[in-house]
Write a protein that holds these residues in place. Structure first.
Motif, PDB file in Angstrom:
ATOM      1  N   SER A  36      57.384  18.248  46.819  1.00  0.00           N
ATOM      2  CA  SER A  36      58.757  17.758  46.962  1.00  0.00           C
ATOM      3  C   SER A  36      58.935  17.234  48.386  1.00  0.00           C
ATOM      4  CB  SER A  36      59.767  18.866  46.669  1.00  0.00           C
ATOM      5  OG  SER A  36      59.757  19.822  47.708  1.00  0.00           O
ATOM      6  N   PRO A  37      59.821  16.272  48.572  1.00  0.00           N
ATOM      7  CA  PRO A  37      60.009  15.740  49.922  1.00  0.00           C
ATOM      8  C   PRO A  37      60.683  16.724  50.878  1.00  0.00           C
ATOM      9  CG  PRO A  37      61.408  14.576  48.334  1.00  0.00           C
ATOM     10  CD  PRO A  37      60.567  15.544  47.577  1.00  0.00           C
ATOM     11  N   GLN A  38      61.380  17.718  50.363  1.00  0.00           N
ATOM     12  CA  GLN A  38      62.017  18.717  51.210  1.00  0.00           C
ATOM     13  C   GLN A  38      61.323  20.055  51.022  1.00  0.00           C
ATOM     14  OE1 GLN A  38      64.082  17.094  48.858  1.00  0.00           O
ATOM     15  NE2 GLN A  38      65.171  15.666  50.160  1.00  0.00           N
ATOM     16  N   GLY A  39      61.894  21.055  51.596  1.00  0.00           N
ATOM     17  CA  GLY A  39      61.375  22.413  51.428  1.00  0.00           C
ATOM     18  C   GLY A  39      60.742  22.922  52.698  1.00  0.00           C
ATOM     19  N   PRO A  40      60.878  24.214  52.930  1.00  0.00           N
ATOM     20  CA  PRO A  40      60.326  24.813  54.139  1.00  0.00           C
ATOM     21  C   PRO A  40      58.804  24.810  54.120  1.00  0.00           C
ATOM     22  CG  PRO A  40      61.213  26.488  52.680  1.00  0.00           C
ATOM     23  CD  PRO A  40      61.564  25.169  52.077  1.00  0.00           C
ATOM     24  N   ALA A  41      58.216  24.851  55.298  1.00  0.00           N
ATOM     25  CA  ALA A  41      56.756  24.807  55.429  1.00  0.00           C
ATOM     26  C   ALA A  41      56.080  25.978  54.719  1.00  0.00           C
ATOM     27  CB  ALA A  41      56.381  24.788  56.906  1.00  0.00           C
ATOM     28  N   PHE A  42      56.746  27.107  54.635  1.00  0.00           N
ATOM     29  CA  PHE A  42      56.127  28.298  54.047  1.00  0.00           C
ATOM     30  C   PHE A  42      56.136  28.303  52.517  1.00  0.00           C
ATOM     31  CE2 PHE A  42      60.610  29.480  54.694  1.00  0.00           C
ATOM     32  CZ  PHE A  42      60.955  29.920  53.419  1.00  0.00           C
ATOM     33  N   LEU A  43      56.769  27.317  51.895  1.00  0.00           N
ATOM     34  CA  LEU A  43      57.003  27.367  50.446  1.00  0.00           C
ATOM     35  C   LEU A  43      55.714  27.402  49.628  1.00  0.00           C
ATOM     36  CD1 LEU A  43      59.268  27.522  48.396  1.00  0.00           C
ATOM     37  CD2 LEU A  43      59.338  25.029  48.359  1.00  0.00           C
ATOM     38  N   THR A  44      54.718  26.602  49.975  1.00  0.00           N
ATOM     39  CA  THR A  44      53.451  26.584  49.231  1.00  0.00           C
ATOM     40  C   THR A  44      52.804  27.960  49.222  1.00  0.00           C
ATOM     41  OG1 THR A  44      53.004  24.237  49.573  1.00  0.00           O
ATOM     42  CG2 THR A  44      51.094  25.644  49.228  1.00  0.00           C
ATOM     43  N   GLN A  45      52.602  28.514  50.402  1.00  0.00           N
ATOM     44  CA  GLN A  45      51.925  29.806  50.494  1.00  0.00           C
ATOM     45  C   GLN A  45      52.756  30.924  49.880  1.00  0.00           C
ATOM     46  OE1 GLN A  45      50.723  30.990  54.412  1.00  0.00           O
ATOM     47  NE2 GLN A  45      49.899  32.934  53.721  1.00  0.00           N
ATOM     48  N   ARG A  46      54.048  30.940  50.162  1.00  0.00           N
ATOM     49  CA  ARG A  46      54.913  32.017  49.656  1.00  0.00           C
ATOM     50  C   ARG A  46      54.952  32.004  48.131  1.00  0.00           C
ATOM     51  NH1 ARG A  46      59.424  34.570  51.590  1.00  0.00           N
ATOM     52  NH2 ARG A  46      58.051  35.107  53.280  1.00  0.00           N
ATOM     53  N   PHE A  47      55.147  30.838  47.529  1.00  0.00           N
ATOM     54  CA  PHE A  47      55.238  30.774  46.073  1.00  0.00           C
ATOM     55  C   PHE A  47      53.918  31.208  45.439  1.00  0.00           C
ATOM     56  CE2 PHE A  47      55.260  29.094  41.833  1.00  0.00           C
ATOM     57  CZ  PHE A  47      56.556  29.307  41.412  1.00  0.00           C
ATOM     58  N   THR A  48      52.807  30.693  45.959  1.00  0.00           N
ATOM     59  CA  THR A  48      51.495  31.036  45.394  1.00  0.00           C
ATOM     60  C   THR A  48      51.230  32.537  45.499  1.00  0.00           C
ATOM     61  OG1 THR A  48      50.659  28.835  45.987  1.00  0.00           O
ATOM     62  CG2 THR A  48      49.020  30.550  45.505  1.00  0.00           C
ATOM     63  N   GLU A  49      51.465  33.113  46.662  1.00  0.00           N
ATOM     64  CA  GLU A  49      51.205  34.547  46.853  1.00  0.00           C
ATOM     65  C   GLU A  49      52.149  35.407  46.014  1.00  0.00           C
ATOM     66  OE1 GLU A  49      48.534  35.861  48.338  1.00  0.00           O
ATOM     67  OE2 GLU A  49      47.934  33.765  48.564  1.00  0.00           O
ATOM     68  N   ASP A  50      53.408  35.006  45.911  1.00  0.00           N
ATOM     69  CA  ASP A  50      54.353  35.764  45.078  1.00  0.00           C
ATOM     70  C   ASP A  50      53.978  35.698  43.604  1.00  0.00           C
ATOM     71  OD1 ASP A  50      55.740  36.511  47.341  1.00  0.00           O
ATOM     72  OD2 ASP A  50      57.498  35.254  46.951  1.00  0.00           O
ATOM     73  N   LEU A  51      53.472  34.553  43.156  1.00  0.00           N
ATOM     74  CA  LEU A  51      53.023  34.421  41.762  1.00  0.00           C
ATOM     75  C   LEU A  51      51.832  35.344  41.510  1.00  0.00           C
ATOM     76  CD1 LEU A  51      53.374  32.934  39.035  1.00  0.00           C
ATOM     77  CD2 LEU A  51      51.841  31.148  39.930  1.00  0.00           C
ATOM     78  N   LYS A  52      50.872  35.343  42.421  1.00  0.00           N
ATOM     79  CA  LYS A  52      49.717  36.239  42.287  1.00  0.00           C
ATOM     80  C   LYS A  52      50.153  37.704  42.281  1.00  0.00           C
ATOM     81  CE  LYS A  52      46.284  33.243  44.500  1.00  0.00           C
ATOM     82  NZ  LYS A  52      45.413  33.073  45.679  1.00  0.00           N
ATOM     83  N   ASP A  53      51.020  38.063  43.230  1.00  0.00           N
ATOM     84  CA  ASP A  53      51.497  39.451  43.322  1.00  0.00           C
ATOM     85  C   ASP A  53      52.194  39.882  42.039  1.00  0.00           C
ATOM     86  OD1 ASP A  53      50.509  39.612  45.895  1.00  0.00           O
ATOM     87  OD2 ASP A  53      52.475  39.422  46.867  1.00  0.00           O
TER      88      ASP A  53
END
Length: 163
Positions: A36-53
């Motif tokens: 997405s053109p917006q969104g915080p820098a941490f979004l990729t890592q946070r979403f992926t790790e939360d999905l795994k968790d």
């Protein structure tokens, strides 16, 4: 003893609401990129790790880097922040609340039963007071996490709970 026999007769049932075939033992979750053109820098890592968790906490599946029996790939396709309710203050229209909407495209592959596989867009949102702008939301990881947790729950339910 009778309950034990009944429960062992159905190898797919579990107490956490999942419906996972006993032959499925592993799961792989690729990095969910933020396209997405917006969104915080941490979004990729946070979403992926939360999905795994979430999957590790709610299943007995072993996490593997790739080629799991269940495979997830995808990307964040929208991260939108817009007024949700307009109100007048001293004759001027202002946002009474702002809405953060996140959309994630997920491709799920069940290597043991391709009929269970899917590609789907998941979306959810949260409303915030009009006094909070996108900068304050983006700097508050818990604000974003509220919305992403709803999406992760939907992904989990669609893939292994068959809801």
């Amino acid at each position: 003893m009778a309950i034990s026999l009944l429960m062992s007769g159905c190898g797919i049932y579990s107490f956490n609401g999942t419906n996972i075939d006993p032959s499925i033992r592993t799961i792989s979750i690729g990095t969910i990129q933020n396209n997405s053109p917006q969104g915080p820098a941490f979004l990729t890592q946070r979403f992926t790790e939360d999905l795994k968790d979430y999957f590790q906490q709610n299943t007995n599946l072993k996490m593997v880097p790739r080629d799991g029996d269940l495979q997830f790939e995808g990307n964040i396709v929208a991260y939108d922040f817009a007024p949700a309710a307009i109100q007048q203050v001293n004759g001027v229209d202002q946002a009474g609340s702002n809405r953060l909407t996140i959309q994630v495209s997920i491709r799920f592959t069940n290597t043991k039963d391709d009929k269970q596989s899917f590609e789907q867009l998941f979306q959810n949102f949260d409303d915030f007071p009009g006094s909070r702008n996108i900068a304050t939301i983006n700097s508050d990881p818990n604000a974003v996490r509220t919305t992403t947790t709803k999406i992760i729950t939907d992904i989990f339910n669609k893939s292994v709970a068959n809801w």
